[in-house]
Design an enzyme around this catalytic site. Structure first.
Site, PDB file in Angstrom:
ATOM      1  N   GLY A 188       0.806  -1.209   0.000  1.00 17.54           N
ATOM      2  CA  GLY A 188       0.000   0.000   0.000  1.00 17.54           C
ATOM      3  C   GLY A 188       0.845   1.268   0.000  1.00 17.54           C
ATOM      4  CB  THR A 189       3.860   2.248   1.931  1.00 18.90           C
ATOM      5  OG1 THR A 189       3.250   1.887   3.181  1.00 18.90           O
ATOM      6  CG2 THR A 189       4.721   3.474   2.133  1.00 18.90           C
TER       7      THR A 189
ATOM      8  CB  CYS B 124      -0.294  14.076  20.560  1.00 19.07           C
ATOM      9  SG  CYS B 124      -0.195  13.150  19.036  1.00 19.07           S
TER      10      CYS B 124
ATOM     11  CB  THR C 245      12.681  -9.277 -10.388  1.00 18.50           C
ATOM     12  OG1 THR C 245      13.845  -8.988 -11.160  1.00 18.50           O
ATOM     13  CG2 THR C 245      12.163 -10.665 -10.719  1.00 18.50           C
TER      14      THR C 245
ATOM     15  CB  SER D 172      -1.957  -3.391   1.255  1.00 20.40           C
ATOM     16  OG  SER D 172      -0.943  -4.044   1.976  1.00 20.40           O
ATOM     17  CB  ALA D 173      -1.639  -9.010  -0.581  1.00 20.71           C
ATOM     18  CG  HIS D 174      -0.153  -6.874   4.954  1.00 16.77           C
ATOM     19  ND1 HIS D 174      -0.170  -6.488   6.277  1.00 16.77           N
ATOM     20  CD2 HIS D 174       0.160  -5.768   4.246  1.00 16.77           C
ATOM     21  CE1 HIS D 174       0.129  -5.189   6.349  1.00 16.77           C
ATOM     22  NE2 HIS D 174       0.336  -4.734   5.131  1.00 16.77           N
TER      23      HIS D 174
ATOM     24  CD  GLN E  38      -6.975  -0.934   7.482  1.00 14.04           C
ATOM     25  OE1 GLN E  38      -7.685  -1.913   7.725  1.00 14.04           O
ATOM     26  NE2 GLN E  38      -5.714  -0.868   7.875  1.00 14.04           N
TER      27      GLN E  38
HETATM   28  N1  PLP Z   1      -2.888   2.866   4.029  1.00 18.92           N
HETATM   29  C1  PLP Z   1      -3.622   2.422   5.059  1.00 18.92           C
HETATM   30  C2  PLP Z   1      -4.966   3.023   5.317  1.00 18.92           C
HETATM   31  C3  PLP Z   1      -3.131   1.418   5.892  1.00 18.92           C
HETATM   32  O1  PLP Z   1      -3.859   0.997   6.917  1.00 18.92           O
HETATM   33  C4  PLP Z   1      -1.845   0.881   5.619  1.00 18.92           C
HETATM   34  C5  PLP Z   1      -1.255  -0.136   6.504  1.00 18.92           C
HETATM   35  O2  PLP Z   1      -1.492  -0.165   7.679  1.00 18.92           O
HETATM   36  C6  PLP Z   1      -1.118   1.375   4.518  1.00 18.92           C
HETATM   37  C7  PLP Z   1      -1.683   2.364   3.749  1.00 18.92           C
HETATM   38  C8  PLP Z   1       0.225   0.839   4.175  1.00 18.92           C
HETATM   39  O3  PLP Z   1       0.127  -0.412   3.548  1.00 18.92           O
HETATM   40  P1  PLP Z   1       1.391  -1.401   3.466  1.00 18.92           P
HETATM   41  O4  PLP Z   1       1.544  -1.995   4.815  1.00 18.92           O
HETATM   42  O5  PLP Z   1       1.001  -2.422   2.451  1.00 18.92           O
HETATM   43  O6  PLP Z   1       2.548  -0.597   3.017  1.00 18.92           O
END
Ligand code: PLP
Length: 380
Positions: A70-71, A328, A236, A198-200, A178
């Site tokens: 995802g990042t 915070c 790759t 994001s697969a996980h 999410q």
């Molecule tokens: N965006 C959201 C809303 C997330 O919850 C997350 C992971 O917690 C990410 C992006 C990042 O995904 P990844 O862990 O696949 O980099």
């Protein structure tokens, strides 16, 4: 008893996904860029897989790019749209995931854009009127607003945002990390320009994801290198991971209604039992508004207690894995930027429980029982 209630952080991999990955770790090990038979086999699997994934979101295969998660997908959509389209203004919210927020803030720091943040209310809902004004004042902006918040579960009206974006010639990126596999996605019906998976987060492997890019948009690559992903992402391909992700999304989409009913049932049960056992309990976000709250996430707000600092540790000792966070306190950066942005009280503890299809009612009851035992309110 060991109870895993941190599925918004990551989900356990489905055994059927592991099975689907195995051939690509053993037999089909060729590099998809190699032109020999081993390479061609891997390439063919990859492209058939791309088609299967595209079908699940009603996209065409040429609109799907595999990434490391995802990042990376968020970074690609944001940075490359700013670069390629010469974007000077972006709109986001203060409660986005850091994959979006830090990326946009960095672009602003580099002097590439001016960044506006749409107001959110005490429950984390975006102020649509404020968003509309920002968009009207800044046509052609990049809008980046997530589908569901990963800490409090609020759902954004992405279809309405996509419509607003189109009306003012903006580009709309939505972080759907999410909600992928939890709600069916039809990119044509929703009308966003960029979407992320994001697969996980849906019982697939870690370190693999994808970016959907509307075919009318051409952006430059984020990762320079070889010609993989049609010159859009050098490196790759993680073929076993990609095949696992596709299987995981197929499994999720095939059974989405049954899983939704089961998981929503667990969340509702937890809300009810927590209210019965800890009457002072409150919730962050809109958890009881089922239409506007992601069914996998429940953010519990505990009244002030001397034991709040030890909460996560004590839950862990009781065998319960979940996430904690609080707003915070003034002058400190330690804590949740989401809870701070919605104006949550920094003295109150917050625990995020997040569920999956593998959780049971017994696990929910056990977590409530332990939380009620551990939690000791400050007596006046
Ligand atoms: N965006 C959201 C809303 C997330 O919850 C997350 C992971 O917690 C990410 C992006 C990042 O995904 P990844 O862990 O696949 O980099």
């Amino acid at each position: 008893m060991k109870v895993y209630l941190d599925n918004a952080a990551t989900t356990p991999i489905d055994p059927q996904v592991v099975e689907a990955m195995m051939p690509y770790l053993t037999e089909t090990y060729g590099n998809p860029s190699s032109t020999h038979a081993h390479g061609r086999m891997a390439k063919s699997a990859l492209e058939k897989g791309r088609k299967r994934l595209a079908n699940l979101i009603n996209a065409s295969p040429s609109e799907v790019f595999f990434t490391s998660g995802g990042t990376e997908a968020d970074n690609t959509a944001i940075c490359c749209t700013i670069r390629t389209k010469g974007i000077k203004h972006a709109i986001t919210s203060p409660i986005e995931h850091h994959a979006v927020l830090h990326t946009l803030e960095n672009e602003e720091k580099l002097g590439n854009i001016k960044l506006s943040k749409v107001n959110v209310d005490r429950n984390g809902n975006i102020d649509f009127e404020h968003l509309t004004n920002l968009v009207k004042q800044n046509p052609g902006s990049l809008i980046s607003l997530m589908h569901a918040n990963n800490e409090i579960g609020n759902l954004n009206p992405i279809e309405a945002i996509a419509q607003l974006s189109k009306e003012h010639n903006c580009y709309f990126h939505t972080d759907t990390v999410q909600t992928m596999g939890h709600y069916l996605k039809d990119v044509h019906k929703i009308g966003m320009d960029f979407m992320v998976g994001s697969a996980h987060k849906f019982h697939g492997p870690k370190g693999v994801g994808f970016l959907y890019v509307n075919k009318d948009l051409k952006i430059s690559p984020f990762i320079q290198g070889g010609a993989q992903e049609r010159n859009m992402r050098g490196g790759t391909e993680n073929i076993a991971g990609i095949m696992g992700m596709i299987k995981a999304l197929e499994l999720a989409c095939a059974d989405i209604e049954r899983h939704q009913a089961h998981v929503q049932g667990l969340k509702s049960r937890m809300i009810k039992k927590l209210k019965e056992n800890i009457p002072e309990i409150e919730f962050n976000g809109n958890p009881e508004d089922e239409k506007n709250s992601l069914y996998t996430v429940l953010n519990v707000c505990l009244p002030e207690s001397e034991d709040n600092d030890m909460l996560l540790f004590n839950l862990d000792l009781a065998g319960i894995s979940c996430s904690a966070g609080s707003a915070c306190s003034s002058g400190s950066n330690i804590g949740s930027h989401v809870l701070t942005a919605i104006g949550a009280d920094p003295n109150r503890g917050a625990v995020r429980f997040s569920f999956s299809k593998f959780n049971t009612a017994e696990e929910v009851d056990y977590a409530v029982e332990k939380l009620a035992e551990i939690y000791a309110p400050v007596t006046q």
